[in-house]
Scaffold this motif. Structure first.
Motif, short mmCIF file in Angstrom:
data_model
loop_
_atom_site.label_atom_id
_atom_site.label_comp_id
_atom_site.label_asym_id
_atom_site.label_seq_id
_atom_site.Cartn_x
_atom_site.Cartn_y
_atom_site.Cartn_z
N ALA A 83 0.95 -1.06 -0.03
CA ALA A 83 0.06 -0.01 -0.08
C ALA A 83 0.86 1.17 -0.06
O ALA A 83 0.66 2.11 -0.58
CB ALA A 83 -0.73 0.15 1.05
N LEU A 84 1.95 1.28 0.88
CA LEU A 84 2.84 2.33 0.93
C LEU A 84 3.54 2.47 -0.45
O LEU A 84 3.46 3.90 -1.10
CB LEU A 84 4.12 2.29 1.77
N CYS A 85 3.71 1.51 -1.29
CA CYS A 85 4.49 1.42 -2.41
C CYS A 85 3.47 2.05 -3.61
O CYS A 85 3.83 2.84 -4.42
CB CYS A 85 5.06 0.13 -2.89
N LEU A 86 2.09 1.49 -3.49
CA LEU A 86 1.21 2.09 -4.57
C LEU A 86 0.74 3.52 -4.40
O LEU A 86 0.78 4.12 -5.31
CB LEU A 86 -0.14 1.35 -4.27
N HIS A 87 0.86 4.00 -3.14
CA HIS A 87 0.61 5.35 -3.05
C HIS A 87 1.66 6.44 -2.92
O HIS A 87 1.66 7.51 -3.41
CB HIS A 87 -0.38 5.47 -1.55
N HIS A 88 3.06 5.98 -2.34
CA HIS A 88 3.97 6.92 -2.27
C HIS A 88 5.31 6.42 -3.02
O HIS A 88 5.99 7.42 -3.19
CB HIS A 88 4.20 7.09 -1.11
N GLY A 89 5.61 5.37 -3.29
CA GLY A 89 6.88 5.14 -3.88
C GLY A 89 6.80 4.39 -5.17
O GLY A 89 7.91 3.45 -5.22
N ARG A 90 5.93 4.42 -5.88
CA ARG A 90 6.05 3.90 -7.40
C ARG A 90 7.60 3.95 -7.86
O ARG A 90 8.07 3.09 -8.79
CB ARG A 90 4.89 4.16 -8.28
N ASP A 91 8.38 5.08 -7.87
CA ASP A 91 9.64 5.18 -8.43
C ASP A 91 10.61 4.66 -7.50
O ASP A 91 11.89 4.61 -8.04
CB ASP A 91 9.75 6.91 -8.60
N GLU A 92 10.42 4.30 -6.26
CA GLU A 92 11.52 3.73 -5.48
C GLU A 92 11.78 2.33 -6.08
O GLU A 92 10.99 1.61 -6.43
CB GLU A 92 11.09 3.46 -4.00
N PRO A 93 13.13 1.99 -6.10
CA PRO A 93 13.65 0.61 -6.74
C PRO A 93 13.15 -0.73 -5.90
O PRO A 93 12.50 -1.37 -6.74
CB PRO A 93 15.14 0.78 -6.60
N THR A 94 12.80 -0.60 -4.64
CA THR A 94 12.17 -1.59 -4.04
C THR A 94 11.10 -1.93 -4.27
O THR A 94 10.32 -2.89 -4.44
CB THR A 94 12.40 -1.41 -2.24
N CYS A 95 10.11 -0.55 -4.25
CA CYS A 95 8.66 -0.59 -4.65
C CYS A 95 8.68 -1.15 -6.26
O CYS A 95 7.41 -2.07 -6.38
CB CYS A 95 8.14 0.60 -4.59
N ALA A 96 9.41 -0.72 -6.96
CA ALA A 96 9.35 -1.27 -8.51
C ALA A 96 9.44 -2.73 -8.56
O ALA A 96 8.64 -3.40 -9.31
CB ALA A 96 10.52 -0.42 -9.38
N VAL A 97 10.45 -3.21 -7.88
CA VAL A 97 10.37 -4.69 -7.63
C VAL A 97 9.25 -5.41 -7.22
O VAL A 97 8.77 -6.40 -7.76
CB VAL A 97 11.83 -5.00 -7.01
N LEU A 98 8.89 -4.84 -6.08
CA LEU A 98 7.66 -5.55 -5.53
C LEU A 98 6.34 -5.56 -6.40
O LEU A 98 5.68 -6.45 -6.59
CB LEU A 98 7.55 -4.78 -4.26
N LEU A 99 6.22 -4.30 -7.03
CA LEU A 99 4.82 -4.05 -7.65
C LEU A 99 5.17 -4.87 -9.08
O LEU A 99 4.22 -5.64 -9.48
CB LEU A 99 4.79 -2.66 -8.13
N HIS A 100 6.39 -5.10 -9.45
CA HIS A 100 6.45 -6.06 -10.82
C HIS A 100 6.35 -7.39 -10.35
O HIS A 100 5.85 -8.11 -11.22
CB HIS A 100 7.81 -5.55 -11.44
N ARG A 101 7.01 -7.69 -9.29
CA ARG A 101 6.91 -9.16 -8.80
C ARG A 101 5.41 -9.63 -8.91
O ARG A 101 5.07 -10.75 -9.13
CB ARG A 101 7.73 -9.24 -7.53
N ASP A 102 4.54 -8.96 -8.28
CA ASP A 102 3.34 -9.25 -7.91
C ASP A 102 2.38 -8.77 -9.29
O ASP A 102 1.01 -8.88 -8.92
CB ASP A 102 2.67 -8.22 -6.77
N GLY A 103 2.71 -8.61 -10.18
CA GLY A 103 2.16 -8.59 -11.58
C GLY A 103 1.53 -7.19 -11.64
O GLY A 103 0.84 -6.99 -12.45
N GLY A 104 1.87 -6.44 -10.89
CA GLY A 104 1.36 -4.87 -11.05
C GLY A 104 0.00 -4.82 -10.65
O GLY A 104 -0.62 -3.58 -10.94
N SER A 105 -0.65 -5.79 -9.94
CA SER A 105 -2.10 -5.65 -9.63
C SER A 105 -2.32 -4.40 -8.43
O SER A 105 -1.26 -4.33 -7.92
CB SER A 105 -2.75 -7.00 -9.20
N GLU A 106 -3.31 -4.05 -8.31
CA GLU A 106 -3.67 -3.13 -7.41
C GLU A 106 -4.05 -3.71 -5.82
O GLU A 106 -4.40 -3.05 -4.95
CB GLU A 106 -4.70 -2.24 -7.64
#
Length: 139
Positions: free
Chosen positions: A103-126
């Protein structure tokens, strides 16, 4: 007076040498000086551009380092706040922890490398991985 033809040849030779010296002095030397001046101007322009590029590079590095220091300081303060909060010693369900980070990544950290990996790994779903979407969320 057999020396007369040699004197004429010597006089003509001196005249030709003098004329060539004058031609060199008034036509060839100024053109060479203009070429040298143009080369010097070009060298000066390149040196000034290199100096500006070096200044820009240093400025970028300093700004980057300041940003990194700010992020690290903010992270340390946040970690201290989290660790000192009531209930911080209690174990958290890993799925809840993952949902919170996501949730933090979706709302505030989309550009952070850790969040980018997490969001990509999880298929980018919401939704958080493993989240149960069949029940309503209450606050």
């Amino acid at each position: 007076m057999p020396d007369l033809p040699y004197r004429k040849v010597a006089g003509i030779s001196l005249f030709v040498i003098g004329a060539l010296a004058l031609l060199w002095f008034f036509f060839i030397r100024p053109e060479a000086a203009l070429k040298d001046a143009a080369i010097n101007r070009a060298d000066r322009t390149v040196a000034e551009a290199q100096t500006e590029a070096a200044k820009d590079t240093v400025r970028i590095i300093v700004d980057h380092n300041a940003t990194v220091e700010t992020i690290q300081s903010r992270t340390e303060v946040t970690n201290r706040d989290i660790q000192s909060a009531p209930g911080a010693a209690q174990e958290i369900d890993p799925a809840v922890h993952a949902a919170g980070i996501r949730a933090l990544c979706l709302h505030h950290g989309r550009d952070e490398p850790t969040c980018a990996v997490l969001l990509h790994r999880d298929g980018g779903s919401e939704r958080a991985p493993g989240a149960d979407t069949s029940r309503a969320v209450t606050q």
